[in-house]
Structures are given as C-alpha cells and as structure tokens.
Motif scaffolding. Structure first.
Motif, PDB file in Angstrom:
ATOM      1  N   ALA A   1      -5.234   1.445   7.614  1.00 57.21           N
ATOM      2  CA  ALA A   1      -5.628   1.342   6.201  1.00 57.21           C
ATOM      3  C   ALA A   1      -6.379   2.606   5.767  1.00 57.21           C
ATOM      4  O   ALA A   1      -6.215   3.079   4.629  1.00 57.21           O
ATOM      5  CB  ALA A   1      -6.497   0.106   5.980  1.00 57.21           C
ATOM      6  N   ASP A   2      -7.178   3.146   6.664  1.00 55.61           N
ATOM      7  CA  ASP A   2      -7.910   4.387   6.337  1.00 55.61           C
ATOM      8  C   ASP A   2      -6.948   5.570   6.238  1.00 55.61           C
ATOM      9  O   ASP A   2      -7.111   6.432   5.371  1.00 55.61           O
ATOM     10  CB  ASP A   2      -8.963   4.676   7.409  1.00 55.61           C
ATOM     11  CG  ASP A   2      -9.873   3.483   7.652  1.00 55.61           C
ATOM     12  OD1 ASP A   2     -10.470   3.001   6.674  1.00 55.61           O
ATOM     13  OD2 ASP A   2      -9.948   3.017   8.807  1.00 55.61           O
ATOM     14  N   PHE A   3      -5.952   5.602   7.114  1.00 54.54           N
ATOM     15  CA  PHE A   3      -4.976   6.703   7.048  1.00 54.54           C
ATOM     16  C   PHE A   3      -4.254   6.662   5.695  1.00 54.54           C
ATOM     17  O   PHE A   3      -4.014   7.699   5.076  1.00 54.54           O
ATOM     18  CB  PHE A   3      -3.926   6.607   8.165  1.00 54.54           C
ATOM     19  CG  PHE A   3      -4.494   6.496   9.562  1.00 54.54           C
ATOM     20  CD1 PHE A   3      -5.708   7.090   9.891  1.00 54.54           C
ATOM     21  CD2 PHE A   3      -3.808   5.798  10.559  1.00 54.54           C
ATOM     22  CE1 PHE A   3      -6.233   6.985  11.177  1.00 54.54           C
ATOM     23  CE2 PHE A   3      -4.322   5.686  11.844  1.00 54.54           C
ATOM     24  CZ  PHE A   3      -5.535   6.270  12.149  1.00 54.54           C
ATOM     25  N   ALA A   4      -3.920   5.437   5.252  1.00 55.18           N
ATOM     26  CA  ALA A   4      -3.220   5.291   3.971  1.00 55.18           C
ATOM     27  C   ALA A   4      -4.126   5.737   2.821  1.00 55.18           C
ATOM     28  O   ALA A   4      -3.675   6.402   1.875  1.00 55.18           O
ATOM     29  CB  ALA A   4      -2.777   3.845   3.775  1.00 55.18           C
ATOM     30  N   ASP A   5      -5.394   5.376   2.926  1.00 54.81           N
ATOM     31  CA  ASP A   5      -6.357   5.758   1.897  1.00 54.81           C
ATOM     32  C   ASP A   5      -6.463   7.289   1.817  1.00 54.81           C
ATOM     33  O   ASP A   5      -6.385   7.896   0.733  1.00 54.81           O
ATOM     34  CB  ASP A   5      -7.716   5.119   2.252  1.00 54.81           C
ATOM     35  CG  ASP A   5      -8.779   5.389   1.208  1.00 54.81           C
ATOM     36  OD1 ASP A   5      -8.442   5.875   0.107  1.00 54.81           O
ATOM     37  OD2 ASP A   5      -9.966   5.121   1.498  1.00 54.81           O
ATOM     38  N   ILE A   6      -6.606   7.917   2.972  1.00 44.97           N
ATOM     39  CA  ILE A   6      -6.714   9.382   3.020  1.00 44.97           C
ATOM     40  C   ILE A   6      -5.442  10.010   2.442  1.00 44.97           C
ATOM     41  O   ILE A   6      -5.488  10.934   1.624  1.00 44.97           O
ATOM     42  CB  ILE A   6      -6.966   9.854   4.469  1.00 44.97           C
ATOM     43  CG1 ILE A   6      -8.373   9.449   4.916  1.00 44.97           C
ATOM     44  CG2 ILE A   6      -6.751  11.359   4.611  1.00 44.97           C
ATOM     45  CD1 ILE A   6      -8.633   9.574   6.414  1.00 44.97           C
TER      46      ILE A   6
END
Ligand SMILES: Cc1ncc(COP(=O)(O)O)c(C=O)c1O
Length: 437
Positions: free
Chosen positions: A420-425
């Motif tokens: 989810a953090d990778f997608a956010d970044i």
C-alpha cells in the motif's frame, strides 16, 4: 543585522540559492513519515538517505542511545575501548558471509571507503608486495566524498571541481547500457562480460601494480544500477586469480536493502573487504566501518607486540552512542525479520515502480530489492532541471520526499513499507512528473 538567517548553513550537495529562496525542512519524523514545521506528514520514499531502514523513531534505538549517553558519553578507541565495541564487531562478523571476521569502525561511509582502500594498500605492503598501489573503481560509482572515495568514484560532477584527486587510479566501465537494459527488473541478463574489462586493465598496468578493485554491488547514488547476472562472480574470479583485493562498498546495499544482510549474500560472492554505514544504526547516530577477511587482518598482525599494526583510526571510531544504536538496530532487524520482509516485498515494489513506465519524461525504471532508479529525460540543454523541479513539487505540493540525483529519482523506502505504501509513493510520483515541463 545579518541579511538572512538561512545564510550561515552551507548545505551539502544542495542548490543553496534555490533552497534558501524556498526552504524544505523536516522538524520531526515517525515511521514512514517526516513531519514539516507546519505539521504536514511527508512520506519518506528514500529512507532519509537510504539509511533509515527500519523506519523513523524506533523507540528501542532511541532508548539505547539515551542509555548510552547517560552511561558512557565517549571513550577513545586508540589503545583503549569499551565493551560494547566487541559485542557489535562480533555481531557484524557473524552476520557477514565467509571469513569476513574482523571489523574496523569509522564514522561515515566516506571514512569506511577510505579505510578500506588504505587497508588494501597496507595489506599488500605487509606481505612484501608494496608495489601494489593502484586502485580501480568504476564509472558511475559513488564511494563518498573523501579524496580516496572520489578518486575511485566515477560520478563526474563529484570529481570535476577537485583537481587531480589521487594518482594511480583507473576505472572499469559502467555496466549500464540503456539501449540494452531499459526497463529491466532486477539484474540484467547480459553484460557479465563487462567484468573482463578488468583483464584489459591488468594487461595495461600489470597485476603486480594493482592493490584493489572497489565496486558497489548495486550502484546506488548514481541512480540504482543493478549488476548484470554473473558480473560480480566474474570480478571475484579475476581479482582472486591475480592477487587483487575485491572491495564491496555496501554502504547502501547492506542491512536489508537487497533482502539480505549484505549484497554479498544475494550474489554468493565473498569480497575481501566490505565497507558499511547508513543502515547499521538506522541512521540514528553516525557509525560505519569495514569488514575484513581473516587473511587481510592476519597479514597485519606482525612485528613486535607493542607496535601499532595499522596507523589509521578516527576519534569517533566505535563511538559509544553509535555502537549502542547499532546493537539495538541489529536486534530490531532480527526480531522483526526485516531483511526477509524486504525480500518478500521485492516483487510488489518492482511492480509499483514499473507501472510508471509510459509516464511523461520517464525513459527508464530499474527496481531491485527495495531500491529503484527512475530516469527522467533531461530537459534540452538543462540537465538536472527536471530533477530539481521534482524535488520542489514533491515536497511542497505532494507531501513526498524522494532523493533526486540530476534527473533521476531514487526510491528506497524503509523496509517496513508494504504494497500500500509503494502504491502511495508511486501515485505521488506520477502526480509530480505529470506537472514537470
Ligand atoms: C555506496 C556509498 N558509499 C559511500 C557513501 C558515503 O557515505 P557518507 O555520506 O556516510 O560519507 C555513500 C553515501 O551515499 C554511498 O552510497
């Protein structure tokens, strides 16, 4: 009255005038985020400078530093030291592959690199091969900012302002070839033969003049350049055959960035020396060092017992606060199994980053482990301008911190980040690049 209260601090690797016209500040940090003085939460997509591998504000590390500061603020490590320095060195030696059993401690990655180069020179001299003085680096390598590190480094902007640097240095060619490798996930299939360039340099200089070859297993600061499959193994074979030491600069690749304690494990290659820094303390206190194989250490242990074997060291070698921070950091990595977590997330990270293919200005994307270079095409006649714009827009408008070198974004989130953090970044980067002219 001073003209401008921002004037006094001459920022490193910074466009000072542009920065001071519109500063970018972090006042606090927590987990995956920096917090700005006005309270915005900015996602940290580069683990500070590739060092905060366990995320910010880990209470266990903070507490270890606090405890050490109250107990032993400083101890010299010249002819004396403190007990925890042995604990840390043993832990690092256990972590490292093969017989990388000895640890020389320093304060920064640059110091670690210069230490490794000096150990290579003194090793050959101790064995009666003092003619081996040549050091070989690689184009596009980054080995910090000491004279030795810059000399073996291969980033032209870091070299061109500083004159002749060091004599007796040569460079392998870079392994990166965009025409061949663009949009490769992980290690490129071809290019191992580029290691044979070392044979050419041996033919030119003769092995009897060459002390060491230094490379980053994955070149980091130049924009994340993974090694071609088989390349590092080949470098190891050629160096071993010719009595040349192989130094891995693992300042970025160490401590989980590639899903292992060291890249040496990922590639099954045991170098003679490993320079480390950054992730060893989660960035919380400066500490760095060099792991040396048994034969390198043993070669130095000669002469009368009262004699110093290596005339090298730093006031802050084994600084008690750094050592305490490192011990707590290693505990955390182990207990939370963070290196394995990075490995498990490697594919998801690569997928998120690769989905930026086709976006405006993007000309290559290179993910490996939890690090990825994203090249933007340079604006005509203005290299670095799009990259600088990305830095500004990210911070001011999109609550994103990502390290940019020239026109390359280097994403390297903490190992605690997940899909989810990778997608956010990725989404934030997409918004930023959509706005760059
Ligand atoms: C591979 C490598 N070596 C050396 C250094 C220098 O480390 P420091 O900035 O701590 O001196 C760095 C810093 O980014 C690095 O990436």
């Amino acid at each position: 009255m001073k003209r401008n209260e921002l004037d006094a601090f001459w920022l490193p690797f910074t466009a000072n005038r542009a920065f001071k016209a519109r500063p970018r500040l972090f006042a606090a940090a927590e987990g995956l985020h920096y917090i700005t003085p006005d309270g915005r939460r900015v996602i940290d997509a580069t683990s500070g400078l590739y060092c905060v591998n366990a995320g910010h504000g880990q209470p266990r590390i903070t507490e270890a530093i606090r405890e050490a500061a109250g107990r032993l603020d400083y101890a010299p490590s010249f002819q004396f030291t403190h007990p925890q320095a042995f604990d840390l060195s043993s832990r690092l030696a256990l972590m490292a592959p093969g017989d990388l059993d000895h640890v020389f401690l320093a304060g920064s990655g640059s110091e670690a690199v210069d230490t490794a180069l000096k150990i290579a020179l003194s090793y050959h001299r101790a064995r009666g091969e003092g003619g081996r003085t040549r050091l070989i680096g690689r184009e596009r390598g980054y080995h910090g900012v000491g004279f030795g590190g810059v000399a073996v480094g291969g980033m032209v902007n870091n070299r061109k302002q500083f004159g002749a640097l060091m004599a007796g240095v040569d460079h392998l060619t870079t392994t990166y070839d965009r025409a061949r490798d663009a949009y490769t996930v992980g290690e490129p299939e071809t290019g191992a033969d580029l290691a044979d360039e070392l044979k050419r340099l041996i033919g030119l200089h003769d092995a009897s003049t060459i002390a060491a070859v230094i490379v980053e297993p994955v070149a980091g600061s130049t924009g994340c350049l993974p090694p071609p499959k088989g390349y590092l193994e080949r470098l190891r074979a050629i160096t071993a055959e010719h009595g040349i030491l192989l130094i891995f600069d693992e300042v970025i690749t160490g401590f989980g960035r590639l899903g292992h304690g060291f890249a040496a494990e990922r590639y099954g290659v045991v170098p003679d020396l490993i320079a480390f820094a950054k992730g060893v303390t989660n960035g919380a206190v400066p500490l760095a060092g060099v792991l040396a194989r048994k034969h390198v250490y043993d070669a130095h242990m000669q002469g009368p017992d009262h004699a110093v074997e290596l005339f090298h060291g730093y006031t802050y070698s084994a600084h008690p606060l750094g050592v305490a921070a490192a011990l707590a950091t290693l505990d955390l990595y182990r207990e939370e199994d963070l290196f394995a977590r990075a490995k498990a997330n490697e594919a998801a990270f690569a997928e998120a980053m690769m989905s930026l293919k086709g976006h405006r200005h993007v000309v290559d994307i290179r993910p490996i482990g939890l690090i990825c270079g994203i090249d933007l095409e340079s604006a005509p006649g203005a290299p670095g301008k799009r990259g600088y714009r990305a830095t500004e827009l990210s911070y001011h408008d999109h609550d994103l911190y990502v390290r940019v070198g020239m026109d390359t974004l280097i994403v390297a989130p903490p190992l605690t980040a997940g899909p989810a953090d990778f997608a956010d970044i990725r989404d934030r980067i997409a918004k930023v690049i959509a706005r760059i002219d």
